[in-house]
Design an enzyme around this catalytic site. Structure first.
Site, PDB file in Angstrom:
ATOM      1  CB  CYS A 167      -0.962  -0.014   1.187  1.00  0.00           C
ATOM      2  SG  CYS A 167      -2.163  -1.351   1.072  1.00  0.00           S
ATOM      3  CG  HIS A 185      -2.990   3.567   2.150  1.00  0.00           C
ATOM      4  ND1 HIS A 185      -3.614   3.188   0.984  1.00  0.00           N
ATOM      5  CD2 HIS A 185      -3.018   2.488   2.966  1.00  0.00           C
ATOM      6  CE1 HIS A 185      -4.006   1.929   1.098  1.00  0.00           C
ATOM      7  NE2 HIS A 185      -3.654   1.488   2.291  1.00  0.00           N
ATOM      8  CG  ASN A 200      -6.744  -0.437   1.522  1.00  0.00           C
ATOM      9  OD1 ASN A 200      -6.030  -0.232   0.546  1.00  0.00           O
ATOM     10  ND2 ASN A 200      -6.256  -0.747   2.714  1.00  0.00           N
TER      11      ASN A 200
HETATM   12  N1  COA Z   1     -18.267  -7.709  10.006  1.00  0.00           N
HETATM   13  C1  COA Z   1     -18.574  -7.985  11.294  1.00  0.00           C
HETATM   14  N2  COA Z   1     -17.659  -8.300  12.215  1.00  0.00           N
HETATM   15  C2  COA Z   1     -16.377  -8.340  11.825  1.00  0.00           C
HETATM   16  C3  COA Z   1     -15.987  -8.070  10.511  1.00  0.00           C
HETATM   17  C4  COA Z   1     -16.994  -7.754   9.584  1.00  0.00           C
HETATM   18  N3  COA Z   1     -16.732  -7.460   8.298  1.00  0.00           N
HETATM   19  N4  COA Z   1     -14.644  -8.174  10.427  1.00  0.00           N
HETATM   20  C5  COA Z   1     -14.204  -8.502  11.652  1.00  0.00           C
HETATM   21  N5  COA Z   1     -15.265  -8.615  12.484  1.00  0.00           N
HETATM   22  C6  COA Z   1     -15.253  -8.979  13.895  1.00  0.00           C
HETATM   23  C7  COA Z   1     -14.088  -9.820  14.287  1.00  0.00           C
HETATM   24  O1  COA Z   1     -14.314 -11.169  14.012  1.00  0.00           O
HETATM   25  C8  COA Z   1     -14.017  -9.558  15.767  1.00  0.00           C
HETATM   26  O2  COA Z   1     -14.969 -10.343  16.411  1.00  0.00           O
HETATM   27  P1  COA Z   1     -14.644 -10.975  17.862  1.00  0.00           P
HETATM   28  O3  COA Z   1     -14.429  -9.801  18.770  1.00  0.00           O
HETATM   29  O4  COA Z   1     -15.850 -11.780  18.149  1.00  0.00           O
HETATM   30  O5  COA Z   1     -13.403 -11.788  17.676  1.00  0.00           O
HETATM   31  C9  COA Z   1     -14.470  -8.104  15.888  1.00  0.00           C
HETATM   32  O6  COA Z   1     -15.145  -7.788  14.661  1.00  0.00           O
HETATM   33  C10 COA Z   1     -13.320  -7.139  16.054  1.00  0.00           C
HETATM   34  O7  COA Z   1     -12.308  -7.492  15.139  1.00  0.00           O
HETATM   35  P2  COA Z   1     -11.089  -6.569  14.878  1.00  0.00           P
HETATM   36  O8  COA Z   1     -10.208  -7.158  13.826  1.00  0.00           O
HETATM   37  O9  COA Z   1     -10.458  -6.213  16.186  1.00  0.00           O
HETATM   38  O10 COA Z   1     -11.871  -5.301  14.295  1.00  0.00           O
HETATM   39  P3  COA Z   1     -11.318  -3.859  14.034  1.00  0.00           P
HETATM   40  O11 COA Z   1     -12.213  -2.882  14.644  1.00  0.00           O
HETATM   41  O12 COA Z   1      -9.848  -3.772  14.293  1.00  0.00           O
HETATM   42  O13 COA Z   1     -11.546  -3.726  12.453  1.00  0.00           O
HETATM   43  C11 COA Z   1     -10.208  -3.865  10.474  1.00  0.00           C
HETATM   44  C12 COA Z   1     -10.938  -4.630  11.553  1.00  0.00           C
HETATM   45  C13 COA Z   1      -9.520  -4.850   9.548  1.00  0.00           C
HETATM   46  C14 COA Z   1     -11.239  -3.059   9.711  1.00  0.00           C
HETATM   47  C15 COA Z   1      -9.175  -2.934  11.131  1.00  0.00           C
HETATM   48  O14 COA Z   1      -8.432  -3.651  12.067  1.00  0.00           O
HETATM   49  C16 COA Z   1      -8.230  -2.289  10.167  1.00  0.00           C
HETATM   50  O15 COA Z   1      -8.613  -1.490   9.344  1.00  0.00           O
HETATM   51  N6  COA Z   1      -6.927  -2.559  10.359  1.00  0.00           N
HETATM   52  C17 COA Z   1      -5.826  -1.899   9.680  1.00  0.00           C
HETATM   53  C18 COA Z   1      -5.869  -1.992   8.186  1.00  0.00           C
HETATM   54  C19 COA Z   1      -4.610  -1.384   7.637  1.00  0.00           C
HETATM   55  O16 COA Z   1      -4.220  -0.320   7.979  1.00  0.00           O
HETATM   56  N7  COA Z   1      -3.936  -2.117   6.775  1.00  0.00           N
HETATM   57  C20 COA Z   1      -2.650  -1.656   6.295  1.00  0.00           C
HETATM   58  C21 COA Z   1      -2.748  -0.963   5.031  1.00  0.00           C
HETATM   59  S1  COA Z   1      -3.525  -1.933   3.820  1.00  0.00           S
END
Ligand code: COA
Length: 341
Positions: A120, A262, A292
């Protein structure tokens, strides 16, 4: 590494054209809710995304890159570039690089052409590479393209990533110019931390798995991301790199007219802008419409903002990116008078 360290007499890369492209097919949150255990409310509130674009079957990264690159050339006018740098996470094939084919299809056959792999952060790395070609006198005009068909490596059944990523491409044309001109690229700050390469990865398909003689494990051909840990690093690294680039440019946060990060996650964007003290209304964003888009994220954002008028000539622009590697970067420049195509 800072571009400001280059010798004063060296030619400087100046942005003189910009273009972008997204595939026609739109995938809404509602489309995803129909096949994944998720909700529109979760996706919007946790990521800021409402829809994204997706390549149709048979479409490759080069197809997106050719469109975006061609538009950037129209925007620039001027002589044909003598180098093409393509940032991508999703090359058409593992070998050869995708850039030579893109160059040939755009009508730039014979130009130097190579890929940059920085996930990215690819656009900022490619921008630095293209600027270096100009500063060293190796090229006079460079087409920098960043394109990803990210949905081709995302596991459609993984709700943690399938809701985030979309496909798209953006491109800029660099010409040789002076450091004090609008559009002059720099300072540029780049960094990496390979100790954390496992946070974002496609495990299979490379020499590690192939030399093992074993087939890929279940799902190992797909992109995996440890989202929560990545989130924290993204905020920290983008904030620090942005600060460093702004400082090198001699800007305080209040001097930044437009901030283009980004488009990883709406909450990350808000957190970084807040951390830097940049007012929310100065932060450009299109994540709601495109998600993204990997390497293509920043130039796609810039092209759309320039076309819509929210990014205008004379704006002091601070850009930052973060992604797999881990690799990150930031760059500062004054936006030039260019028409986005
Ligand atoms: N719908 C519903 N629930 C979801 C879900 C979805 N699409 N995706 C994940 N969950 C759930 C998980 O299973 C987890 O459930 P649990 O608590 O029962 O285990 C809960 O939501 C929290 O998961 P988590 O991964 O901690 O969520 P988050 O708030 O961190 O959001 C992302 C997930 C991926 C959106 C977020 O972590 C993110 O954007 N991370 C960074 C991305 C990034 O910068 N990448 C680098 C550049 S590409």
């Amino acid at each position: 590494m800072t571009a400001s360290g280059l010798a004063a007499a060296a030619p400087t890369a100046v942005i003189c054209g910009i273009g972008a492209h997204v595939p026609d097919r739109v995938v809404t949150n509602r489309d995803l809710v129909a096949r994944l255990d998720t909700t529109d409310e979760w996706i919007r509130s946790r990521t800021g995304i409402a829809s994204r674009h997706m390549v149709p079957p048979g479409t490759a990264t080069s197809d997106l890159a050719v469109e975006a690159g061609g538009r950037a050339l129209v925007s620039a006018g001027g002589p044909p570039p003598d180098a093409v740098v393509l940032a991508t996470t999703t090359p058409d094939r593992p070998c050869p690089a995708t850039a030579p084919e893109v160059a040939a299809r755009i009508g730039l056959g014979g130009a130097a052409a190579f890929d940059v792999s920085a996930v990215c952060s690819g656009f900022l790395y490619a921008l630095a590479a293209g600027s270096g070609l100009i500063a060293s006198g190796t090229a006079r005009q460079v087409l920098v393209i960043a394109a990803d068909a990210f949905t081709t490596i995302v596991d459609p059944a993984d709700r943690g990533t399938a809701v985030i990523f979309g496909d798209g491409a953006g491109a800029v044309v660099l010409r040789s110019g002076r450091r004090d001109e609008p559009g002059a690229v720099g300072p540029v700050v780049l960094g990496s931390d390979g100790r954390l390469s496992g946070l974002i990865e496609v495990r299979a398909g490379g020499s590690r798995q192939r030399s093992s003689g074993l087939p890929a494990g279940p799902g190992e051909e797909y992109f995996r991301m440890r989202g929560r840990e990545t989130f924290r690093h993204a905020v920290e690294r983008m904030s620090a790199a942005s600060r460093e680039a702004a400082r090198a440019a001699g800007w305080r946060p209040a001097d930044v007219d437009r901030f283009a990060a980004h488009q990883a996650n709406g909450r990350i964007l808000s957190a970084v802008a807040a951390e830097l003290g940049i007012p929310a209304e100065r932060a450009l964003s299109n994540i709601e419409r495109v998600g993204n888009t990997g390497a293509g994220s920043i130039p796609l954002l810039l092209a759309q903002a320039a076309a819509e008028g929210s990014l205008a000539a004379g704006h002091r622009l601070l850009m930052t990116a973060f992604g797999g590697g881990l690799a990150w970067g930031a760059a500062a420049l004054v936006w030039p008078d260019v028409k986005a195509c």
